[in-house]
Design a protein around this motif. Sequence first.
Motif, mmCIF file in Angstrom:
data_model
loop_
_atom_site.group_PDB
_atom_site.id
_atom_site.type_symbol
_atom_site.label_atom_id
_atom_site.label_comp_id
_atom_site.label_asym_id
_atom_site.label_seq_id
_atom_site.Cartn_x
_atom_site.Cartn_y
_atom_site.Cartn_z
ATOM 1 N N PHE A 154 0.882 -1.103 -0.083
ATOM 2 C CA PHE A 154 -0.187 -0.094 0.033
ATOM 3 C C PHE A 154 0.893 1.183 -0.018
ATOM 4 O O PHE A 154 2.207 1.191 0.102
ATOM 5 N N VAL A 156 2.188 4.808 1.401
ATOM 6 C CA VAL A 156 2.368 5.410 2.699
ATOM 7 C C VAL A 156 2.600 7.039 2.327
ATOM 8 O O VAL A 156 2.998 7.396 1.442
ATOM 9 N N PRO A 157 2.165 7.869 3.537
ATOM 10 C CA PRO A 157 2.353 9.428 3.191
ATOM 11 C C PRO A 157 3.721 9.754 2.974
ATOM 12 O O PRO A 157 4.715 9.131 3.385
ATOM 13 N N ARG A 159 7.119 11.409 3.566
ATOM 14 C CA ARG A 159 7.892 12.159 4.679
ATOM 15 C C ARG A 159 8.745 13.174 3.960
ATOM 16 O O ARG A 159 9.815 12.973 3.635
ATOM 17 N N TYR A 161 11.943 15.569 5.156
ATOM 18 C CA TYR A 161 12.814 15.757 5.937
ATOM 19 C C TYR A 161 13.388 17.114 6.105
ATOM 20 O O TYR A 161 13.432 17.949 5.172
ATOM 21 N N ASP B 208 10.033 3.059 1.575
ATOM 22 C CA ASP B 208 8.809 4.014 2.028
ATOM 23 C C ASP B 208 8.472 3.986 3.370
ATOM 24 O O ASP B 208 8.258 4.776 4.227
ATOM 25 N N ARG B 209 8.187 2.653 3.561
ATOM 26 C CA ARG B 209 7.517 2.385 5.073
ATOM 27 C C ARG B 209 8.563 2.653 6.008
ATOM 28 O O ARG B 209 8.148 2.988 7.315
ATOM 29 N N CYS B 211 11.070 4.662 6.062
ATOM 30 C CA CYS B 211 11.130 6.348 6.408
ATOM 31 C C CYS B 211 10.100 6.879 7.398
ATOM 32 O O CYS B 211 10.355 7.618 8.069
ATOM 33 N N VAL B 212 8.837 5.935 7.018
ATOM 34 C CA VAL B 212 7.626 6.661 7.860
ATOM 35 C C VAL B 212 7.915 6.228 9.383
ATOM 36 O O VAL B 212 7.506 6.846 10.390
#
Lengths: 170, 345
Positions: A154, A156-157, A159, A161, B208-209, B211-212
């Motif tokens: 899925f 994810v938003p 991010r 930095y 990506d996950r 990083c979050v």
Amino acid sequence: MKGFPIRDFRTATTVLQSPEEVSESRKIDPGKDRTKIIPVETSIQYIKSDAYKETYGDQQVWVHYRRNHKGSLPPKKTRKTCIRQGVIATGNPCPICRDEFLVLGHTNIELLKQFISPHTGEVLSYSKTGLCQKRHLELLVAVNKAKDYGLITFDVPFRVYDYSEWNTGK
Amino acid sequence: MALNMARVWCRCSSYCIKKNNFPNVGVNFLHLSRSVAGYERDPAPLFFSPDVQRIMRKMTKVDVKKVFRSRKLGEKLDAPEYKFLTSEELEQYMKETEKKVEERLQVPPIVKEREEINEVLSVDRALTGYDSAKFVFTDITFGVPNKDRIIVVREPDGTLRKAFWNERFRMNQIYFPEPDRQLRTPHMFEEPYLTNVLDRGEYEFVLDRACVQYEPNDPEYYRVTSTTYDHIEKEQMFDALQSTRHFGALAFYLCWNKQIDNFVLYYIQNDRIEDAVMLIQLFHLLNPESKSAETDSKDALKFIQAYISKDSSRKSVLEIALQSFLELQKQRQFVEEGIKKAHGM
């Protein structure tokens, strides 16, 4: 037909029905029998089988299901559950309950993906899919678990930095 | 009153902290060795230097469709908008798009792993046995950055200490939750599920996950990202992260650990000589003590040859690849000249 025996409730031990009649009335219609629990692995194999293909084709399992209700607007929530005490307790069970080989488990990704919107990535509401409340909750748990184990991908938003935070010292 | 010499094991990320009770001195915390090696020297100064940032950005090709692909985040969908623009307005929009591309391709910071917090603020033996549970006190003042928040723990034996990193993470996430960050680390980042996801080729998803979920200085973040980059390097799927923010980080990691041979080979085999040159330039920036660091990069093939002969560990394979590329180039030139002659030029 047997006549009603006259019995005194204080002393009598006669039963209204004989043991054979009791077991016969308790027989479950095999089409509605859900006492046997199918394991998830069998469900995964079933989805790949010809029987599944013949029944559902390429579409999601909930597409051709239609709820029965009075009036033009359906009740806001679907029924609590289709199966009570191991027997289907309704004439129009939901898409998952009606097919005993569709088992919602976190490893059964092919089935779970059918209930996830291809446009927004959300789990589809029970008002769209027609699932009973119990199965809908099972679905949410299974999807959540599958995402936790990384079996379902899925977005994810993003991010952002702040480089100044990481550029100095620490 | 004699103190209990009980040994308490508490979980702290992937470490075990052993609590020793020294009767007169107070409580000392021993730190056992890490399970995964991190960065020996600090990569941050090099990572944030303009030259490295420029090379990383240049190497990441921009495929607008991939950079601005529709992300399914559960938001309400709008119908696509079509506009009629003059050429000046179009130029304006293109400039704004370039800015947005830069934002999207921001490389996650590469910094040294943090050290575990081991500070005891006070020891109040009068509080021993007050409760069997630890008390965690978090300062939830609004406006304080999460990393500066004061989080302290009162142990049942009366020690008041600063919270460990995993306790800090938990408290910050409870009171000031980050979207899509889980309190308990997702199983996906543990073995064997991580290998399972990587084998399916979902590199961008994992990174990506990560990083979050993690901060850049978290040892777990280093473990997850290094496992992913090693997997990419082994499977030679170098283009999987192309046009993403993680490509720069991948190149940095491989150059830092001197593992760019497969990468250079991949580029040569796909006739991408400029990319190979940029990669070796990055390698020289991160390893200034390397033997081929002084070579001038004007002649691409000589530059690559210098790297192959002096610094690579797969010399023979790379040299063969370079030779076949040169022959292919000669043949192409020959064919082109033939065509030109045929056309009478």
